[in-house]
Design a protein around this motif. Structure first.
Motif, PDB file in Angstrom:
ATOM      1  N   PHE A  30       0.831  -1.207   0.000  1.00 42.13           N
ATOM      2  CA  PHE A  30       0.000   0.000   0.000  1.00 42.13           C
ATOM      3  C   PHE A  30       0.865   1.258   0.000  1.00 42.13           C
ATOM      4  O   PHE A  30       0.515   2.261  -0.641  1.00 42.13           O
ATOM      5  CB  PHE A  30      -0.940  -0.021   1.201  1.00 42.13           C
ATOM      6  N   ALA A 148      -5.231  -5.615   4.899  1.00 40.52           N
ATOM      7  CA  ALA A 148      -5.861  -5.543   3.578  1.00 40.52           C
ATOM      8  C   ALA A 148      -7.313  -5.094   3.687  1.00 40.52           C
ATOM      9  O   ALA A 148      -7.776  -4.258   2.904  1.00 40.52           O
ATOM     10  CB  ALA A 148      -5.776  -6.900   2.883  1.00 40.52           C
ATOM     11  N   ALA A 152      -7.402  -1.401   2.256  1.00 39.55           N
ATOM     12  CA  ALA A 152      -8.016  -1.464   0.923  1.00 39.55           C
ATOM     13  C   ALA A 152      -9.361  -0.756   0.910  1.00 39.55           C
ATOM     14  O   ALA A 152      -9.799  -0.252  -0.133  1.00 39.55           O
ATOM     15  CB  ALA A 152      -8.184  -2.922   0.492  1.00 39.55           C
ATOM     16  N   MET A 235      -3.652  -8.113  -6.044  1.00 36.11           N
ATOM     17  CA  MET A 235      -3.335  -7.783  -4.655  1.00 36.11           C
ATOM     18  C   MET A 235      -3.741  -8.932  -3.734  1.00 36.11           C
ATOM     19  O   MET A 235      -3.069  -9.224  -2.749  1.00 36.11           O
ATOM     20  CB  MET A 235      -4.058  -6.506  -4.243  1.00 36.11           C
ATOM     21  N   THR A 239      -1.566 -10.889  -0.811  1.00 37.99           N
ATOM     22  CA  THR A 239      -2.039 -10.994   0.568  1.00 37.99           C
ATOM     23  C   THR A 239      -2.138 -12.450   1.007  1.00 37.99           C
ATOM     24  O   THR A 239      -1.773 -12.802   2.135  1.00 37.99           O
ATOM     25  CB  THR A 239      -3.405 -10.307   0.725  1.00 37.99           C
TER      26      THR A 239
END
Length: 408
Positions: A30, A148, A152, A235, A239
């Motif tokens: 990020f 996340a 996110a 992504m 993760t």
């Protein structure tokens, strides 16, 4: 169950603290996406979290050898959480480094004292220390998923929500501290026996843990980005790879405790490092979805010896358990972050695969260092408790008291 309560609480508290070690690596994609960090710059964030922690851990270990510092447990947990919570609020790279460094200091302050308390609460049991270590691994594993979900959704400005595990962990630590104070007020004294120090073996063990640390932190820093490259750029793929790396550690720590009950700790650690070398080679060179399988095997191989090496270090330095814990559980682990910028710079100049390739050698070096180590033999801790009708107290073997029960 009551006799297991301190270990259970310490394990949960350990999960809450190590959540923030896992959160550093989980935040890197990020930072790269929102702030356009290069690999080398991003790895500097990991270095900031590791460097001060590496220096501070032996200091806190030496302090806990001189004075019990149970209040460090809740305070350090809150500091670890506050640093990560604030890390996403400023676009300044320098302030981000300061925040993650403060979190690293909190982690450094927590581990020596918590390991000392866990050793006492577990009566020196390898299985109890395995459960304590597993708590930390679970915290690591939950970090990528939680980060996340939070970042996110709201971006880096939502990182203050990440302080919540620290609040829960501090509450757990306060319960442990309060229970310990009540037992001491009732006349109970839990002592770990001392003996002669084997400094040479301890240094050799610590070097083995350093090489393990370089492998683990190198992978945890870049495995998310590497998985995204190898598996289509998602992504979610990155993760998932980081979560597998951390979750496999939880399984490995428990497995290590059971294996040590059948074979000695040094033998188990040696074989684990040989298997890990093969697994890291698979991570680097085997294409496609089998990457996840090799990540899981790598994680388990790195964590089977983890809690065993903590107790080995304590047994090699029985007169300085806090110092031993600060080094094997802290310094020798976090110092691996110092290699992060070198790996990142090599990745910028070549590729991530090329940069990760030297990590295959790290568990081989650990295996070589362990080849000449021998299993130490130490007596088990004793509990001193007041006898019925005797205000002066009497000494009882831990096998005769309910507190001797190990976690199940």
């Amino acid at each position: 169950m009551r006799g297991n309560t301190p270990i259970v609480l310490l394990s949960v508290g350990h999960a809450c603290v190590d959540f923030y070690q896992g959160a550093v690596a989980a935040l890197l994609p990020f930072f790269i996406a929102e702030r356009a960090y290069t690999y080398a710059v991003a790895s500097g964030v990991v270095l900031a979290a590791s460097l001060l922690s590496s220096v501070a851990q032996p200091v806190f270990g030496a302090l806990t050898d001189r004075w019990p510092l149970p209040w460090l447990l809740p305070v350090s947990t809150l500091l670890a959480g506050a640093g990560i919570a604030l890390s996403g609020l400023s676009g300044s790279y320098a302030l981000t480094l300061v925040c993650v460094a403060l979190s690293g200091i909190g982690v450094a302050a927590y581990h020596p004292e918590s390991a000392r308390v866990a050793r006492i609460a577990g009566r020196g049991s390898h299985r109890a220390m395995g459960w304590f270590s597993t708590g930390g691994n679970i915290g690591f594993a939950l970090a990528p998923l939680t980060v996340a979900a939070v970042v996110a959704t709201g971006g880096l400005r939502w990182t203050p929500l990440l302080v919540l595990p620290a609040l829960a962990g501090a509450a757990m630590c306060l319960c442990v501290v309060r229970a310990q104070q009540l037992r001491q007020a009732d006349g109970f004294r839990m002592k770990v026996p001392t003996g002669s120090d084997d400094t040479t073996s301890f240094v050799q063990l610590s070097l083995a843990v350093v090489f393990r640390s370089i492998a683990f932190i190198g992978l945890s820093t870049f495995i998310s980005l590497y998985a995204r490259q190898r598996l289509g750029g998602s992504m979610a793929a990155g993760t998932a790879a980081l979560s597998v790396l951390y979750l496999g550690g939880a399984i490995g720590s428990v497995l290590g405790g059971f294996l040590a009950a059948r074979w000695d700790r040094v033998t188990v650690s040696r074989w684990s490092y040989l298997i890990t070398a093969v697994a890291i080679a698979g991570v680097v060179w085997v294409p496609g979805p089998p990457l996840y399988l090799f990540v899981a095997l790598t994680s388990m191989g790195l964590y089977v010896p983890f809690s065993l090496q903590v107790t080995l270090g304590q047994d090699y330095l029985p007169s300085r358990v806090g110092t031993a814990s600060g080094i094997t559980l802290g310094l020798a682990i976090s110092i691996g972050g110092i290699a992060g910028p070198a790996i990142g710079s090599l990745a910028d100049a070549t590729s991530l695969r090329t940069a990760l390739t030297p990590l295959v050698l790290m568990p081989v070096l650990s295996w070589l260092l362990l080849r000449t180590l021998r299993e130490p033999s130490v007596p088990q801790p004793q509990i001193t408790a007041p006898a019925k009708g005797d205000a002066t107290g009497a000494t009882h073997s831990p096998a005769r008291g309910p507190a001797h029960a190990e976690p199940r």
